[in-house]
Design a protein around this motif. Structure first.
Motif, PDB file in Angstrom:
ATOM      1  N   UNK A 185     -15.016  -1.096  -6.454  1.00 51.41           N
ATOM      2  CA  UNK A 185     -13.763  -1.566  -7.157  1.00 51.41           C
ATOM      3  C   UNK A 185     -13.450  -1.506  -8.632  1.00 51.41           C
ATOM      4  N   UNK A 186     -14.628  -1.823  -9.297  1.00 53.89           N
ATOM      5  CA  UNK A 186     -14.388  -1.784 -10.835  1.00 53.89           C
ATOM      6  C   UNK A 186     -14.613  -0.528 -11.419  1.00 53.89           C
ATOM      7  N   UNK A 187     -15.305   0.523 -10.708  1.00 52.02           N
ATOM      8  CA  UNK A 187     -15.142   1.791 -10.948  1.00 52.02           C
ATOM      9  C   UNK A 187     -13.698   2.625 -10.848  1.00 52.02           C
ATOM     10  N   UNK A 188     -13.099   2.007 -10.269  1.00 47.95           N
ATOM     11  CA  UNK A 188     -11.610   2.443 -10.121  1.00 47.95           C
ATOM     12  C   UNK A 188     -11.139   2.701  -8.619  1.00 47.95           C
ATOM     13  N   UNK A 189     -11.757   2.199  -7.574  1.00 47.14           N
ATOM     14  CA  UNK A 189     -11.356   2.430  -6.177  1.00 47.14           C
ATOM     15  C   UNK A 189     -10.078   1.518  -5.892  1.00 47.14           C
ATOM     16  N   UNK A 190      -9.261   2.041  -5.248  1.00 47.72           N
ATOM     17  CA  UNK A 190      -7.943   1.433  -4.834  1.00 47.72           C
ATOM     18  C   UNK A 190      -8.249   0.640  -3.557  1.00 47.72           C
TER      19      UNK A 190
ATOM     20  N   UNK B 205     -11.590  -9.306  -3.896  1.00 48.32           N
ATOM     21  CA  UNK B 205     -10.635 -10.101  -4.664  1.00 48.32           C
ATOM     22  C   UNK B 205     -11.464 -10.509  -6.082  1.00 48.32           C
ATOM     23  N   UNK B 206     -12.705 -10.615  -6.173  1.00 47.16           N
ATOM     24  CA  UNK B 206     -13.300 -10.873  -7.131  1.00 47.16           C
ATOM     25  C   UNK B 206     -12.786  -9.883  -8.181  1.00 47.16           C
ATOM     26  N   UNK B 207     -13.000  -8.592  -7.884  1.00 44.55           N
ATOM     27  CA  UNK B 207     -12.451  -7.283  -8.914  1.00 44.55           C
ATOM     28  C   UNK B 207     -10.873  -7.682  -9.359  1.00 44.55           C
ATOM     29  N   UNK B 208     -10.101  -8.067  -8.312  1.00 45.37           N
ATOM     30  CA  UNK B 208      -8.827  -8.395  -8.454  1.00 45.37           C
ATOM     31  C   UNK B 208      -8.398  -9.648  -9.532  1.00 45.37           C
ATOM     32  N   UNK B 209      -9.286 -10.458  -9.331  1.00 48.94           N
ATOM     33  CA  UNK B 209      -9.303 -11.709 -10.378  1.00 48.94           C
ATOM     34  C   UNK B 209      -9.644 -11.270 -11.847  1.00 48.94           C
ATOM     35  N   UNK B 210     -10.452 -10.211 -11.808  1.00 50.88           N
ATOM     36  CA  UNK B 210     -10.849  -9.963 -13.300  1.00 50.88           C
ATOM     37  C   UNK B 210      -9.612  -8.871 -14.079  1.00 50.88           C
ATOM     38  N   UNK B 211      -8.972  -7.974 -13.226  1.00 51.18           N
ATOM     39  CA  UNK B 211      -8.038  -7.078 -13.840  1.00 51.18           C
ATOM     40  C   UNK B 211      -6.634  -6.994 -13.229  1.00 51.18           C
ATOM     41  N   UNK B 212      -6.552  -8.008 -12.297  1.00 49.43           N
ATOM     42  CA  UNK B 212      -5.039  -8.193 -11.561  1.00 49.43           C
ATOM     43  C   UNK B 212      -4.812  -6.761 -10.869  1.00 49.43           C
ATOM     44  N   UNK B 213      -5.688  -5.744 -10.488  1.00 49.59           N
ATOM     45  CA  UNK B 213      -5.233  -4.750 -10.022  1.00 49.59           C
ATOM     46  C   UNK B 213      -5.396  -4.864  -8.208  1.00 49.59           C
ATOM     47  N   UNK B 214      -4.300  -4.746  -7.524  1.00 50.99           N
ATOM     48  CA  UNK B 214      -4.634  -4.797  -5.978  1.00 50.99           C
ATOM     49  C   UNK B 214      -5.339  -3.950  -5.489  1.00 50.99           C
ATOM     50  N   UNK B 215      -6.192  -4.232  -4.735  1.00 52.68           N
ATOM     51  CA  UNK B 215      -7.005  -3.298  -3.860  1.00 52.68           C
ATOM     52  C   UNK B 215      -7.026  -3.543  -2.303  1.00 52.68           C
TER      53      UNK B 215
ATOM     54  N   UNK C  69       0.857  -1.221   0.010  1.00 49.37           N
ATOM     55  CA  UNK C  69       0.026   0.164   0.003  1.00 49.37           C
ATOM     56  C   UNK C  69       0.932   1.251  -0.127  1.00 49.37           C
ATOM     57  N   UNK C  70       1.983   1.150   0.916  1.00 46.54           N
ATOM     58  CA  UNK C  70       2.626   2.363   0.909  1.00 46.54           C
ATOM     59  C   UNK C  70       3.557   2.682  -0.232  1.00 46.54           C
ATOM     60  N   UNK C  71       4.207   1.575  -1.088  1.00 40.66           N
ATOM     61  CA  UNK C  71       4.578   1.613  -2.282  1.00 40.66           C
ATOM     62  C   UNK C  71       3.794   2.232  -3.361  1.00 40.66           C
TER      63      UNK C  71
ATOM     64  N   UNK D 157      -1.766   8.702  -7.325  1.00 34.89           N
ATOM     65  CA  UNK D 157      -2.821   9.019  -6.303  1.00 34.89           C
ATOM     66  C   UNK D 157      -3.490   7.969  -6.117  1.00 34.89           C
ATOM     67  N   UNK D 158      -4.045   7.381  -4.975  1.00 32.95           N
ATOM     68  CA  UNK D 158      -4.790   6.234  -4.712  1.00 32.95           C
ATOM     69  C   UNK D 158      -6.426   6.642  -4.383  1.00 32.95           C
ATOM     70  N   UNK D 159      -7.091   6.070  -4.951  1.00 33.57           N
ATOM     71  CA  UNK D 159      -8.661   6.291  -4.996  1.00 33.57           C
ATOM     72  C   UNK D 159      -9.491   5.518  -3.873  1.00 33.57           C
ATOM     73  N   UNK D 160     -10.336   6.307  -3.186  1.00 35.22           N
ATOM     74  CA  UNK D 160     -11.017   5.847  -2.131  1.00 35.22           C
ATOM     75  C   UNK D 160     -12.352   5.594  -2.570  1.00 35.22           C
ATOM     76  N   UNK D 161     -13.266   4.738  -2.192  1.00 33.77           N
ATOM     77  CA  UNK D 161     -14.588   4.412  -2.795  1.00 33.77           C
ATOM     78  C   UNK D 161     -15.562   5.550  -2.614  1.00 33.77           C
ATOM     79  N   UNK D 162     -16.639   5.526  -2.879  1.00 33.01           N
ATOM     80  CA  UNK D 162     -17.570   6.547  -2.926  1.00 33.01           C
ATOM     81  C   UNK D 162     -18.668   6.566  -1.765  1.00 33.01           C
TER      82      UNK D 162
END
Length: 155
Positions: free
Chosen positions: A81-86, A125-135, A12-14, A20-25
């Protein structure tokens, strides 16, 4: 004294140093859009009846949906998550004994917090399985409706 950081914190720190990290809505707005009734909050409409029985009305107790509408909450978290939240927050804004006392659900607080984190983790985890992006999951604790002052005059 050197404190060893967890691998998740290090990742997370890295990430935060790189971009810029995005927080959910707004979770409450998303829950309102579901147009839930008392039966949905209490779980009697879905069969996810809360084992912490109470005679208090539950409509508006968004945290209780963790136990009675977990699939609906997981979908909201997944959509963020799929909308871009980290970083996605748990639905535990009022999962404190002080706030849950209004609903007679003080005993449910440990379950609300633990299951709230599990629901978000599943969604991410579901979102990461789709696009590989850690959240990352962030716990959420809001203010209570009680003052912390001992003085009868809070001004």
């Amino acid at each position: 004294m050197h404190i060893a950081l967890s691998p998740v914190f290090q990742a997370l720190e890295t990430s935060a140093r790189e971009r810029i990290m995005i927080l959910d809505g707004a979770m409450g707005t998303q829950i309102q859009s579901l147009h839930l009734a008392e039966e949905d909050y209490a779980g009697t409409a879905s069969g996810h009846v809360c084992r912490h029985h109470t005679d208090h009305p539950q409509k508006g107790n968004n945290d209780l949906l963790i136990l009675t509408q977990p699939k609906a909450l997981e979908e909201i978290h997944f959509d963020f998550a799929m909308a871009g939240a980290d970083i996605v927050e748990t639905n535990t804004f009022s999962a404190t004994t002080i706030a849950q006392a209004d609903y007679g659900l003080q005993a449910a607080v440990p379950d609300l917090n633990a299951e709230g984190a599990r629901i978000v983790r599943r969604a991410l985890d579901r979102a990461t399985a789709i696009d590989g992006k850690p959240r990352y999951v962030a716990g959420a604790v809001g203010p209570t409706n009680r003052t912390a002052s001992l003085s009868p005059d809070v001004s």
